[in-house]
Motif scaffolding. Sequence first.
Motif, PDB file in Angstrom:
ATOM      1  N   PRO A  86      -2.851  15.789  -0.689  1.00  0.00           N
ATOM      2  CA  PRO A  86      -4.107  15.704   0.066  1.00  0.00           C
ATOM      3  C   PRO A  86      -4.406  14.259   0.468  1.00  0.00           C
ATOM      4  O   PRO A  86      -4.588  13.410  -0.390  1.00  0.00           O
ATOM      5  N   ARG A  87      -4.386  13.995   1.745  1.00  0.00           N
ATOM      6  CA  ARG A  87      -4.668  12.678   2.329  1.00  0.00           C
ATOM      7  C   ARG A  87      -3.740  11.581   1.815  1.00  0.00           C
ATOM      8  O   ARG A  87      -4.121  10.413   1.733  1.00  0.00           O
ATOM      9  N   TYR A  98       8.482   4.272  -6.474  1.00  0.00           N
ATOM     10  CA  TYR A  98       7.981   5.071  -5.363  1.00  0.00           C
ATOM     11  C   TYR A  98       6.989   4.269  -4.533  1.00  0.00           C
ATOM     12  O   TYR A  98       6.514   3.209  -4.950  1.00  0.00           O
ATOM     13  N   VAL A  99       6.655   4.808  -3.359  1.00  0.00           N
ATOM     14  CA  VAL A  99       5.635   4.241  -2.485  1.00  0.00           C
ATOM     15  C   VAL A  99       4.678   5.368  -2.125  1.00  0.00           C
ATOM     16  O   VAL A  99       5.103   6.400  -1.609  1.00  0.00           O
ATOM     17  N   ARG A 100       3.399   5.172  -2.419  1.00  0.00           N
ATOM     18  CA  ARG A 100       2.370   6.159  -2.073  1.00  0.00           C
ATOM     19  C   ARG A 100       1.583   5.609  -0.892  1.00  0.00           C
ATOM     20  O   ARG A 100       1.071   4.490  -0.942  1.00  0.00           O
ATOM     21  N   ASP A 105      -3.856   2.180   3.032  1.00  0.00           N
ATOM     22  CA  ASP A 105      -2.848   1.221   2.603  1.00  0.00           C
ATOM     23  C   ASP A 105      -1.634   1.932   2.007  1.00  0.00           C
ATOM     24  O   ASP A 105      -1.577   3.145   1.960  1.00  0.00           O
ATOM     25  N   SER A 106      -0.684   1.129   1.556  1.00  0.00           N
ATOM     26  CA  SER A 106       0.509   1.631   0.855  1.00  0.00           C
ATOM     27  C   SER A 106       0.531   1.004  -0.525  1.00  0.00           C
ATOM     28  O   SER A 106       0.300  -0.198  -0.657  1.00  0.00           O
ATOM     29  N   LEU A 126       5.881  -0.207   6.495  1.00  0.00           N
ATOM     30  CA  LEU A 126       4.707  -0.149   5.625  1.00  0.00           C
ATOM     31  C   LEU A 126       3.679  -1.209   6.002  1.00  0.00           C
ATOM     32  O   LEU A 126       2.483  -0.929   6.072  1.00  0.00           O
ATOM     33  N   SER A 127       4.140  -2.440   6.244  1.00  0.00           N
ATOM     34  CA  SER A 127       3.198  -3.511   6.582  1.00  0.00           C
ATOM     35  C   SER A 127       2.580  -3.286   7.954  1.00  0.00           C
ATOM     36  O   SER A 127       1.456  -3.718   8.206  1.00  0.00           O
ATOM     37  N   GLY A 128       3.264  -2.603   8.849  1.00  0.00           N
ATOM     38  CA  GLY A 128       2.696  -2.263  10.151  1.00  0.00           C
ATOM     39  C   GLY A 128       1.619  -1.197  10.041  1.00  0.00           C
ATOM     40  O   GLY A 128       0.730  -1.107  10.898  1.00  0.00           O
ATOM     41  N   TYR A 129       1.665  -0.398   8.995  1.00  0.00           N
ATOM     42  CA  TYR A 129       0.679   0.672   8.765  1.00  0.00           C
ATOM     43  C   TYR A 129      -0.630   0.102   8.230  1.00  0.00           C
ATOM     44  O   TYR A 129      -1.712   0.557   8.584  1.00  0.00           O
TER      45      TYR A 129
END
Length: 139
Positions: A86-87, A98-100, A105-106, A126-129
């Motif tokens: 969820p979200r 892992y990466v959540r 953010d990440s 990830l940094s672009g997100y």
Amino acid sequence: MTEEVTVEELINRIMDGNNLEIVDYRGDSVIVDSVKGIVKGDVGDLGELKKRRPRGGPTKRQVELMAAIARALVKSRVKFKVVFGPREATVRFDENRYVRITENDSRVAGFNSSSEEPLSIIYGELSGYGKVLFLKPLK
């Protein structure tokens, strides 16, 4: 049940929000399986657990980011799992790394720096997100 799929089929499954695990590579094909959870110790009787409804799935932006991450990891032939919640969305490399991806953010667990493999492969995405937070290991 493992299946051999093309990279485009893999990306389509991710865009549909399917949880999956990349277990191997064969030529230009990817071997995928359904995600199996990690159980530590005795589970016991699950009949008493309260049943809850899921609270929606990941956002469109999270799914698109996961597709871009999967493309980069497949290109480098890395084994990983994709799990949607969820979200949020999670890319898991093993039990402790892992990466959540949350809405804003990440969060990276199990890595000391952005230059470690396979995090370095996807760090640009990830940094672009948004902001990338490194979680401290539990003691």
